[in-house]
Design an enzyme around this catalytic site. Structure first.
Site, PDB file in Angstrom:
ATOM      1  N   ASP A   9       0.848  -1.190   0.000  1.00 34.02           N
ATOM      2  CA  ASP A   9       0.000   0.000   0.000  1.00 34.02           C
ATOM      3  C   ASP A   9       0.886   1.245   0.000  1.00 34.02           C
ATOM      4  O   ASP A   9       1.687   1.445   0.920  1.00 34.02           O
ATOM      5  CB  ASP A   9      -0.900  -0.019   1.240  1.00 34.02           C
ATOM      6  CG  ASP A   9      -2.144   0.827   1.057  1.00 34.02           C
ATOM      7  OD1 ASP A   9      -3.190   0.457   1.605  1.00 34.02           O
ATOM      8  OD2 ASP A   9      -2.052   1.869   0.382  1.00 34.02           O
ATOM      9  N   ASP A 104      -3.140   2.529  -6.092  1.00 30.62           N
ATOM     10  CA  ASP A 104      -2.045   2.652  -5.125  1.00 30.62           C
ATOM     11  C   ASP A 104      -1.876   1.454  -4.200  1.00 30.62           C
ATOM     12  O   ASP A 104      -1.241   1.570  -3.164  1.00 30.62           O
ATOM     13  CB  ASP A 104      -2.218   3.934  -4.305  1.00 30.62           C
ATOM     14  CG  ASP A 104      -3.378   3.829  -3.333  1.00 30.62           C
ATOM     15  OD1 ASP A 104      -4.249   2.959  -3.526  1.00 30.62           O
ATOM     16  OD2 ASP A 104      -3.410   4.627  -2.377  1.00 30.62           O
ATOM     17  N   GLU A 105      -2.457   0.309  -4.560  1.00 29.12           N
ATOM     18  CA  GLU A 105      -2.252  -0.868  -3.709  1.00 29.12           C
ATOM     19  C   GLU A 105      -2.278  -2.138  -4.549  1.00 29.12           C
ATOM     20  O   GLU A 105      -2.919  -2.187  -5.596  1.00 29.12           O
ATOM     21  CB  GLU A 105      -3.294  -0.937  -2.592  1.00 29.12           C
ATOM     22  CG  GLU A 105      -4.699  -0.997  -3.107  1.00 29.12           C
ATOM     23  CD  GLU A 105      -5.723  -1.231  -1.992  1.00 29.12           C
ATOM     24  OE1 GLU A 105      -5.469  -2.041  -1.089  1.00 29.12           O
ATOM     25  OE2 GLU A 105      -6.778  -0.594  -2.058  1.00 29.12           O
TER      26      GLU A 105
END
Length: 413
Positions: A9, A104-105
């Site tokens: 993350d 974003d992860e």
DNA sequence: TCTGGGGTCCTAGGACCC
DNA sequence: TCTGGGGTCCTAGGACCC
């Protein structure tokens, strides 16, 4: 062989990317999402801004009241996509079994990589350093035997940390955490759980599965599994990299000022339909169901859907359905938001007949060519779409067999 | 405090068919 | 004339995630 998953993350991703391009932002309260007096919400807040209570999903105007000295930036989606791609490349070199869960992860399946990467914690640190080296961005990594626990662990590791939950320790790790920390438990479920006397994940494991099922249905059972650290039911149960085609494609728009002007509303529906159709073609998907959403000034929200006779990816078919649905539902009061959604998506191969398939494929190619022109020459294109529509109608008029996705009509003698 | 935009999944009722 | 369930499709709404 025991399973091992990583959840990676990125820390304050949007803000961190902005800082790469403008180092003077570092350490300052920064809010990504738009200007402080605009309609909209915070996409990301720097840690300095979070100290003032600013967090994502908060209205921008609220963020301004809490932290007027913050630097508000519009944001750069292309840059985030570019850096998301860089992160993906690093992860892919580490393990081919990787899946971006959002911009974003990501999740990685590390089962069987011990000889290559060493024990879990060492492997996680190695990956953490690789991400930093290549992208100059911080991330947090959770490692565990289930995707769910890996995700919770990465959250507990923030910022810029690594956390490995030993096999067998999953329930003990989760027990002291607020139930809200379980992915899928939001404001409403949290409130419902509180009324049952459940505040910590550990309280949940003390309850009977049958009670949870009665109270929360199918979700309750999954919840009981999650509280014990299992990927029980739903999305977490799918293997990394097996998410497949999208289930829906949509675009929506909130007007900066509410409007009741039919012309402006129609134009927006057409624009949204074009954007949806474009992405259907990019994905080589056809939509069977068209849905619209309208939201009035008082935030009351309605949806209307229609299932078409044949699946489509054409601007004109989507926008015709969208406009029709809208005008049947609209009470002529001012509108805050409009949305257009394509659902029940089918791959080209899923079409009813080979004939349909061939016609659809022909149309997809035609419109994809138009898409390329649109890319090249930009906005003047809307008229191109209208022109195409006119040409299309003319062709159909001449020869109904040109109608895509439909069997030719019988000529009357 | 006046609430974005992109998604996923679940529920529930009615239609319709067997 | 009254009355079954099960399965599937469709529609509307809502919780939740980033």
């Amino acid at each position: 062989m025991s399973s091992l998953y990583f959840h990676v993350d990125m820390d304050a991703f949007f803000v961190s990317v902005e800082e790469l391009f403008d180092p003077s932002l570092k350490g300052k309260p920064v809010v990504v999402g738009g200007r402080s007096n605009e309609r909209g919400v915070v996409s990301a807040a720097s840690y300095a801004a979070r100290k003032f209570g600013v967090h994502s999903a908060m209205p921008l105007r609220t963020a301004y009241k809490l932290c007027p000295q913050a630097i508000f930036v519009e944001g750069h989606r292309e840059r985030y996509r570019e850096y998301s791609g860089k992160v993906y490349e690093v992860l892919q070199q580490f393990s081919p079994r990787v899946e971006m869960a959002s911009i974003d992860e990501a999740y990685l399946n590390l089962a069987g990589t011990e000889r290559l990467h060493g024990p879990p914690l060492a492997a996680a640190h190695k990956l953490h350093e690789a991400v930093k080296r290549v992208t100059d961005l911080n991330c947090s990594i959770g490692a565990a035997g289930s995707r769910l626990v890996a995700k919770v662990a990465s959250d507990q590791a923030k910022p810029n940390g690594v956390l490995w939950i030993l096999p067998g320790q999953e329930a003990a790790f989760l027990a002291p955490l607020d139930v809200r920390k379980i992915p899928g438990v939001g404001k409403v479920t949290e409130r419902n759980l509180h009324t049952c006397g459940v505040r910590k994940v550990g309280d949940l494991t003390a309850l009977e599965d049958s009670f949870l099922e009665k109270r929360f249905g199918k979700w309750g059972l999954a919840l009981a599994g999650k509280a014990r650290g299992r990927d029980a039911g739903g999305w977490f149960d799918t293997e990394v990299g097996e998410s497949g085609d999208p289930k829906s494609i949509s675009h929506e728009h909130t007007f900066s000022v509410d409007t009741a002007e039919a012309v402006a509303l129609d134009a927006m529906l057409v624009r949204l339909s074009e954007m949806v159709a474009r992405r259907l073609r990019d994905h080589r998907l056809w939509a069977r169901t068209v849905q619209i959403k309208l939201r009035y000034s008082d935030f009351s929200t309605f949806t209307r859907a229609r299932t078409l006779e044949h699946a489509t990816q054409m601007d004109t078919e989507l926008s015709a359905a969208a406009r029709d649905l809208f005008h049947k539902a609209w009470n002529t009061k001012a509108i805050r938001l409009l949305g257009v959604y394509a659902q029940q998506l089918e791959a080209a191969q899923g079409q009813a007949s080979l004939l349909n398939h061939e016609k659809n494929e022909a149309w997809r190619k035609t419109l994809s060519a138009v898409d390329k022109l649109r890319d090249k020459y930009g906005d003047g294109v809307v008229s191109l779409a209208a022109g195409l529509d006119a040409a299309f109608r003319a062709r159909v008029h001449e020869n109904p067999e040109n109608l895509p996705g439909k069997e030719p009509e019988k000529r009357r003698g």
